[in-house]
Design a protein around this motif. Sequence first.
Motif, short mmCIF file in Angstrom:
data_model
loop_
_atom_site.label_atom_id
_atom_site.label_comp_id
_atom_site.label_asym_id
_atom_site.label_seq_id
_atom_site.Cartn_x
_atom_site.Cartn_y
_atom_site.Cartn_z
N ILE A 42 0.90 -1.20 -0.03
CA ILE A 42 -0.11 0.06 0.07
C ILE A 42 0.89 1.27 -0.04
CG2 ILE A 42 -1.45 1.37 1.48
CD1 ILE A 42 -2.92 -1.35 2.33
N LEU A 43 1.85 1.39 0.81
CA LEU A 43 2.56 2.55 1.02
C LEU A 43 3.46 2.76 -0.27
CD1 LEU A 43 4.02 1.94 4.49
CD2 LEU A 43 2.40 3.54 3.70
N SER A 44 4.02 1.71 -0.87
CA SER A 44 4.54 1.75 -2.19
C SER A 44 3.81 2.30 -3.22
CB SER A 44 5.20 0.42 -2.54
OG SER A 44 5.55 0.61 -3.86
N SER A 45 2.53 1.98 -3.30
CA SER A 45 1.55 2.65 -4.31
C SER A 45 1.14 4.12 -3.99
CB SER A 45 0.37 1.69 -4.37
OG SER A 45 0.83 0.19 -4.66
N LEU A 46 1.06 4.06 -2.77
CA LEU A 46 0.58 5.62 -2.30
C LEU A 46 1.77 6.64 -2.76
CD1 LEU A 46 -1.19 5.12 1.26
CD2 LEU A 46 -2.08 6.01 -0.88
N LYS A 47 2.85 6.06 -2.48
CA LYS A 47 4.00 7.01 -3.07
C LYS A 47 3.85 7.56 -4.17
CE LYS A 47 8.17 6.15 -1.38
NZ LYS A 47 9.34 5.30 -0.83
N HIS A 48 3.61 6.30 -5.35
CA HIS A 48 3.36 6.39 -6.62
C HIS A 48 2.02 7.63 -6.82
CE1 HIS A 48 3.23 5.59 -10.78
NE2 HIS A 48 1.76 5.52 -10.58
N LEU A 49 1.10 7.58 -6.08
CA LEU A 49 0.05 8.39 -6.41
C LEU A 49 0.17 9.82 -6.24
CD1 LEU A 49 -2.73 6.74 -6.81
CD2 LEU A 49 -3.24 7.57 -4.47
N PHE A 50 1.11 10.05 -5.11
CA PHE A 50 1.53 11.21 -4.84
C PHE A 50 2.78 11.65 -5.74
CE2 PHE A 50 -0.54 10.59 -0.54
CZ PHE A 50 -1.04 11.58 -0.25
N GLN A 51 3.47 10.78 -6.49
CA GLN A 51 4.56 11.12 -7.17
C GLN A 51 5.65 11.71 -6.36
OE1 GLN A 51 4.98 10.85 -10.91
NE2 GLN A 51 3.30 9.17 -10.41
N ALA A 57 2.30 8.59 5.51
CA ALA A 57 1.89 8.20 6.54
C ALA A 57 0.54 7.71 6.56
CB ALA A 57 1.98 9.33 7.64
N LEU A 58 -0.34 6.65 7.19
CA LEU A 58 -1.26 6.34 6.73
C LEU A 58 -2.32 6.41 8.15
CD1 LEU A 58 -1.78 2.91 4.99
CD2 LEU A 58 -3.31 3.98 6.19
N LEU A 59 -3.11 7.07 8.00
CA LEU A 59 -3.92 7.39 9.30
C LEU A 59 -5.30 6.98 9.11
CD1 LEU A 59 -1.45 9.60 9.53
CD2 LEU A 59 -3.08 10.79 10.80
N ASN A 180 7.89 20.79 -6.20
CA ASN A 180 8.36 21.09 -4.92
C ASN A 180 7.48 21.25 -3.71
OD1 ASN A 180 11.02 21.98 -5.96
ND2 ASN A 180 9.78 23.48 -7.16
N VAL A 181 6.52 20.42 -3.57
CA VAL A 181 5.61 20.36 -2.50
C VAL A 181 6.31 19.60 -1.59
CG1 VAL A 181 3.47 19.46 -1.56
CG2 VAL A 181 3.54 20.38 -3.77
N ASP A 182 6.22 19.97 -0.11
CA ASP A 182 7.06 19.21 0.91
C ASP A 182 6.02 18.30 1.61
OD1 ASP A 182 9.50 20.36 1.02
OD2 ASP A 182 8.43 22.31 1.23
N VAL A 183 4.76 18.72 1.91
CA VAL A 183 3.73 18.02 2.67
C VAL A 183 2.39 18.13 1.78
CG1 VAL A 183 2.58 17.67 4.78
CG2 VAL A 183 4.79 18.50 4.66
N ALA A 184 2.10 16.93 1.57
CA ALA A 184 0.57 16.74 0.72
C ALA A 184 -0.27 15.88 1.54
CB ALA A 184 0.90 16.37 -0.69
N ILE A 185 -1.56 16.08 1.52
CA ILE A 185 -2.55 15.15 2.06
C ILE A 185 -3.51 14.82 1.13
CG2 ILE A 185 -1.86 16.04 4.49
CD1 ILE A 185 -4.41 17.60 4.29
N LEU A 186 -4.04 13.79 1.59
CA LEU A 186 -5.18 12.98 0.83
C LEU A 186 -6.25 12.41 1.40
CD1 LEU A 186 -6.28 11.97 -2.00
CD2 LEU A 186 -4.46 10.14 -2.01
N SER A 187 -7.39 11.96 1.35
CA SER A 187 -8.15 11.11 1.80
C SER A 187 -8.74 10.04 1.03
CB SER A 187 -9.32 11.77 2.69
OG SER A 187 -9.92 12.44 2.11
N PHE A 200 -4.06 10.32 4.37
CA PHE A 200 -2.72 10.09 4.18
C PHE A 200 -2.11 11.65 4.29
CE2 PHE A 200 -5.53 7.63 1.44
CZ PHE A 200 -5.52 6.48 1.95
N VAL A 201 -0.84 11.36 4.82
CA VAL A 201 0.24 12.68 4.81
C VAL A 201 1.33 12.24 4.07
CG1 VAL A 201 1.58 14.31 6.15
CG2 VAL A 201 -0.61 13.10 7.32
#
Lengths: 363, 363
Positions: A42-51, A57-59, A180-187, A200-201
């Motif tokens: 999951i984490l590996s795929s989420l990194k791809h989603l955010f590029q 982090a998965l909350l 150049n985004v440092d922190v991005a969030i998604l639900s 997700f953060v």
Amino acid sequence: MNKLNRIFTPGPVPIDEHILSIGAQQPPYNRTGDFSLLTHEILSSLKHLFQTDGEVALLTGSGTLTMEAAVLNFLTPYDKVLIVNGGTFGQRWCDLCRIHSIPFREIKLDAGADLDLDQLKNILGEEEVSAFLINAHETSTGQLYDIQAIGDIVHDACLLYIVDAISTICADPFQMDDWNVDVAILSSQKALALPPGLSFVAMSTNAIARLRKSKPKTLYMNLQDYLRNQERGQLPYTPAIGLLLQLHQRLMDIQQRTLPEIISQHRQRALDFRKSIIDLPLSILPERQSNAMTALLCDDLDAVQVVQGLRTNHAIEVAPSGGTLKHKLIRISHMGDQNSSDIDFIAASLAEIVMPKPVERII
Amino acid sequence: MNKLNRIFTPGPVPIDEHILSIGAQQPPYNRTGDFSLLTHEILSSLKHLFQTDGEVALLTGSGTLTMEAAVLNFLTPYDKVLIVNGGTFGQRWCDLCRIHSIPFREIKLDAGADLDLDQLKNILGEEEVSAFLINAHETSTGQLYDIQAIGDIVHDACLLYIVDAISTICADPFQMDDWNVDVAILSSQKALALPPGLSFVAMSTNAIARLRKSKPKTLYMNLQDYLRNQERGQLPYTPAIGLLLQLHQRLMDIQQRTLPEIISQHRQRALDFRKSIIDLPLSILPERQSNAMTALLCDDLDAVQVVQGLRTNHAIEVAPSGGTLKHKLIRISHMGDQNSSDIDFIAASLAEIVMPKPVERII
């Protein structure tokens, strides 16, 4: 809750049948090697989603939980934050900074107005600022800011760049590292098209370095604890395991169909819908639109009655608005499991509500 | 995650088929009258579960989220808190108070030891204290404290009484109002027998009066916002809607079968299991046991190997332990959808692991 209206709301969204069916599975025990494997995938795929090459982090919780986590883990009362406030979710950044005693200045924008980049440069020229907060897609108005162009300016000014990307990722291009985004969030319940309950953060390598020095006053939202546990595929507190199973499958589906294809599908839906309502007495609110949603001013009609009419006459749910937009704006989502007949249906239903046929005269 | 072991873990627990099947439903839009009705029915039933005339706030997140919410909304640095620390979850109360700068004294107990009520009275006689924090069932050791008897003492001392009731409600009697509990918390994946992802904070009328003066430094955990929104059947942030549908059905089931019947079912399971393992080289750890779980010291065996043996040879998951108990203690849950054949199965499997038959001699 037996009768289920067709939903065109920007969360929850219609979910694929085979993802829904996973919701009926017994959640497995999570302190196992099998579960760690699932989490790592999951984490590996989420990194791809955010590029991003950073970490995610998965909350368990809503998007607001992760907005608060971003503020608590990356900002302190010694920061000075610049916030773009163009609606409900920009206001939420302001509320969070106020609650946590983080000094901020807001750029207050009219509903649907774009951010003037020259104005931004001027503000950064005249004021000492350490971080910049924005909602990529201000879901309350449909405005999609140019996160890439803003990123260039923010990067030049050496600011920490925190972006709420909740209702844009998977619907619009989003390139966290390149922009150049440092922190991005998604639900989970937006264009990721899952039930609500996960958020997700994502953190760039720069943000992670900063996180290591952070001493956030929270246990549940302490992102260092998440990253530490995630290294071994675990989470610090019992997560919504059932939703994780659905997330895992959905991420595999996205990878198979490819992320650009998912985004262009949203784009096509948005274009088709907007074309089909071009003759209706409705006008687009935002200056720059997301593929996730169309936000329509109801011109001479009462938006509350349009929402109610769609519900009563067509069993359709679209999103109403709040505050000063309550009687003016409706919001129609293009996220989730929708096909062309859904778009025809919402467009035709909307036409019937906003342009009712005159009653035929009885001779 | 195809292979699914039978789980006897204290969360997640086995879930009834008809509750699981609701997990496959499309989550409806939540800003509607229908959804408000659902929320009102849920809240009314939750009050019954806690046995309170107060209010219950409904959060999306794990039990730790609501522990933190209780600390943030009801305690300040001007309090002096007494914490019973008898294991992992008592320690969590201490961690939360430390993080939020709330002065506390802990009564540190050996694993499985009961709280000495005379000692408690002595401490309260010699020290000025404003609030008392405890975990009704310390899930890491199986110790069930006498929340009613402690409540009498705490009430006489006019303390705010905050109880983590996460793994006891529905398994053991819990009478929030009658026992003078001010704040109690619960999460979905224990004896409530739902998937993880929801958690609840119940507040007595006394606690609600105190809450109105509270200024917690949090948005997502601000309980006043929850109570205000819940008045109209809404929640401040998008909840885990799918889990709410399952919760609604489960609460209706409990009401139909009656809460005392659900509790006595747990009691019977616990008694049956404990009787069936009486000859095994295992001993009960806690001085006072919950019906939710049996915590067993493995005497001369390595607990890690017992857990592993049950997994490998019998496809059973039981909960291991951490810290100094890692190689000593296993924990077997009686929560969730279990019947007598499940109890026979876990007891027989456990016997095979801890008392392997001698290999027959080849003549």
